[in-house]
Enzyme design. Sequence first.
Site, PDB file in Angstrom:
ATOM      1  N   TYR A  48       0.812  -1.240  -0.042  1.00 40.25           N
ATOM      2  CA  TYR A  48      -0.055  -0.040  -0.001  1.00 40.25           C
ATOM      3  C   TYR A  48       1.069   1.234  -0.148  1.00 40.25           C
ATOM      4  CZ  TYR A  48      -3.592   3.535   1.350  1.00 40.25           C
ATOM      5  OH  TYR A  48      -4.210   4.497   1.353  1.00 40.25           O
ATOM      6  N   ASP A  62      -0.587  15.958   5.328  1.00 40.70           N
ATOM      7  CA  ASP A  62      -1.465  15.326   4.505  1.00 40.70           C
ATOM      8  C   ASP A  62      -2.766  16.280   4.089  1.00 40.70           C
ATOM      9  OD1 ASP A  62      -2.888  13.403   3.030  1.00 40.70           O
ATOM     10  OD2 ASP A  62      -3.408  12.226   4.793  1.00 40.70           O
ATOM     11  N   ASP A  89      -3.053   5.628  -2.751  1.00 41.39           N
ATOM     12  CA  ASP A  89      -3.804   6.783  -2.164  1.00 41.39           C
ATOM     13  C   ASP A  89      -4.000   7.729  -3.277  1.00 41.39           C
ATOM     14  OD1 ASP A  89      -5.219   8.765  -1.027  1.00 41.39           O
ATOM     15  OD2 ASP A  89      -4.016   8.579   0.829  1.00 41.39           O
ATOM     16  N   ASP A  91      -6.058  10.427  -3.172  1.00 39.89           N
ATOM     17  CA  ASP A  91      -6.550  11.506  -2.463  1.00 39.89           C
ATOM     18  C   ASP A  91      -8.053  11.946  -3.113  1.00 39.89           C
ATOM     19  OD1 ASP A  91      -4.817  11.718  -0.552  1.00 39.89           O
ATOM     20  OD2 ASP A  91      -3.748  13.396  -1.396  1.00 39.89           O
ATOM     21  N   HIS A 116      -7.569   4.281  -4.794  1.00 43.06           N
ATOM     22  CA  HIS A 116      -8.902   4.829  -4.122  1.00 43.06           C
ATOM     23  C   HIS A 116      -8.923   6.567  -4.195  1.00 43.06           C
ATOM     24  CE1 HIS A 116      -6.986   6.034  -0.333  1.00 43.06           C
ATOM     25  NE2 HIS A 116      -6.590   4.817  -0.182  1.00 43.06           N
ATOM     26  N   GLU A 118     -11.335   9.496  -2.895  1.00 44.91           N
ATOM     27  CA  GLU A 118     -12.252   9.649  -1.695  1.00 44.91           C
ATOM     28  C   GLU A 118     -13.333  10.921  -1.945  1.00 44.91           C
ATOM     29  OE1 GLU A 118      -9.460  12.537   1.000  1.00 44.91           O
ATOM     30  OE2 GLU A 118      -8.610  10.422   0.559  1.00 44.91           O
ATOM     31  N   CYS A 126      -6.246  14.523   6.846  1.00 42.70           N
ATOM     32  CA  CYS A 126      -6.033  13.111   7.286  1.00 42.70           C
ATOM     33  C   CYS A 126      -7.570  12.648   7.762  1.00 42.70           C
ATOM     34  CB  CYS A 126      -5.147  12.946   8.249  1.00 42.70           C
ATOM     35  SG  CYS A 126      -4.847  11.273   8.994  1.00 42.70           S
ATOM     36  N   ARG A 161     -13.313   5.378  -1.566  1.00 38.44           N
ATOM     37  CA  ARG A 161     -13.056   5.664  -0.212  1.00 38.44           C
ATOM     38  C   ARG A 161     -14.136   6.725   0.346  1.00 38.44           C
ATOM     39  NH1 ARG A 161      -8.045   8.267   3.078  1.00 38.44           N
ATOM     40  NH2 ARG A 161      -9.275   9.903   4.172  1.00 38.44           N
ATOM     41  N   GLU A 191     -13.823   4.877   5.706  1.00 46.25           N
ATOM     42  CA  GLU A 191     -12.548   5.244   6.483  1.00 46.25           C
ATOM     43  C   GLU A 191     -13.094   5.428   7.997  1.00 46.25           C
ATOM     44  OE1 GLU A 191      -9.702   5.483   7.574  1.00 46.25           O
ATOM     45  OE2 GLU A 191      -8.616   7.053   6.468  1.00 46.25           O
ATOM     46  N   ASN A 213      -8.581  -0.035   7.300  1.00 45.01           N
ATOM     47  CA  ASN A 213      -7.449   0.857   7.523  1.00 45.01           C
ATOM     48  C   ASN A 213      -7.218   0.704   9.183  1.00 45.01           C
ATOM     49  OD1 ASN A 213      -5.505   2.393   7.811  1.00 45.01           O
ATOM     50  ND2 ASN A 213      -6.811   4.483   7.274  1.00 45.01           N
TER      51      ASN A 213
END
Length: 299
Positions: A48, A62, A89, A91, A116, A118, A126, A161, A191, A213
Amino acid sequence: MLYSQMDAGAKRRAFRKRLATGELLRFPGAFNPLSARLIERKGFDGVYISGAVLSADLGLPDIGLTTLTEVATRAGQIARMTELPAIVDADTGFGEPMNVARTIQELENAGLSGTHIEDQVNPKRCGHLDGKQVVDESTALKRIRAAVDARRDPNFLIMARTDIRAVGGLDAAKDRAKKLVDAGADAIFPEAMRSLDEFDAVRSAVDVPVLANMTEFGKSELFTTEQLASVGINIVIWPVSLLRMAMGAASRALDTLNDEGSLTTQLDAMQHRADLYDLIDYESYNHFDSSVFNFAVEK
């Protein structure tokens, strides 16, 4: 030698086959290409690549400051170093739906096995911090539809996500997960679930794979792989764990240098040169040039 012997298409096909078994696949987070190779060496199922780690690698928080080019380049460097599938990721997809479409094709080109997208607003934060905001349903679904439409390799995994649990509760998370699947998502990443029962509820709500996660110091309890498997979770990630361990060790080493003037007392905590060369597969380069590997390293 050099990079993976499997091409990206073969990795994706193998990943999809494993994912279809329903077993729990373990994806520790790699913080650089060498750590990805170590993850493979230790027998894990995949790698990952966390957006938080990529940000931290640049010394940034982040909060959506990284660019598509930075993420695709670094993720590609990590993915090519292992035979394992790598998920990155992405975002919020780096912009509007057309940007999301380009993101998918850039990540395909970089050799990733999946990503993914989101449903946070941009700039995001985050997923385990307070004060998150999510986009409306229409925007969230457009992102996933754009990703699916842009995909050229049908085996490239597009995961949705959702961060809506922190804003609207569990029922909202289940409802959005269902709609994201209807929009074409191959898998769901709910999440910041608060309990095993919440993971179970999302798992029961959709008929696609679900990711858990297990990041430290966050909203979710750190469930074991056995616990997650018991409620049907299909992928578990530890996104920042190896970076946290490495930075903790680096901090202690610097403290020792300040206190003792050398690292003699820390040698047992270090990876030995011989182990590093073995992980890099230094000896195989001798096939091309005997002057490269012409020495022995004593343990």
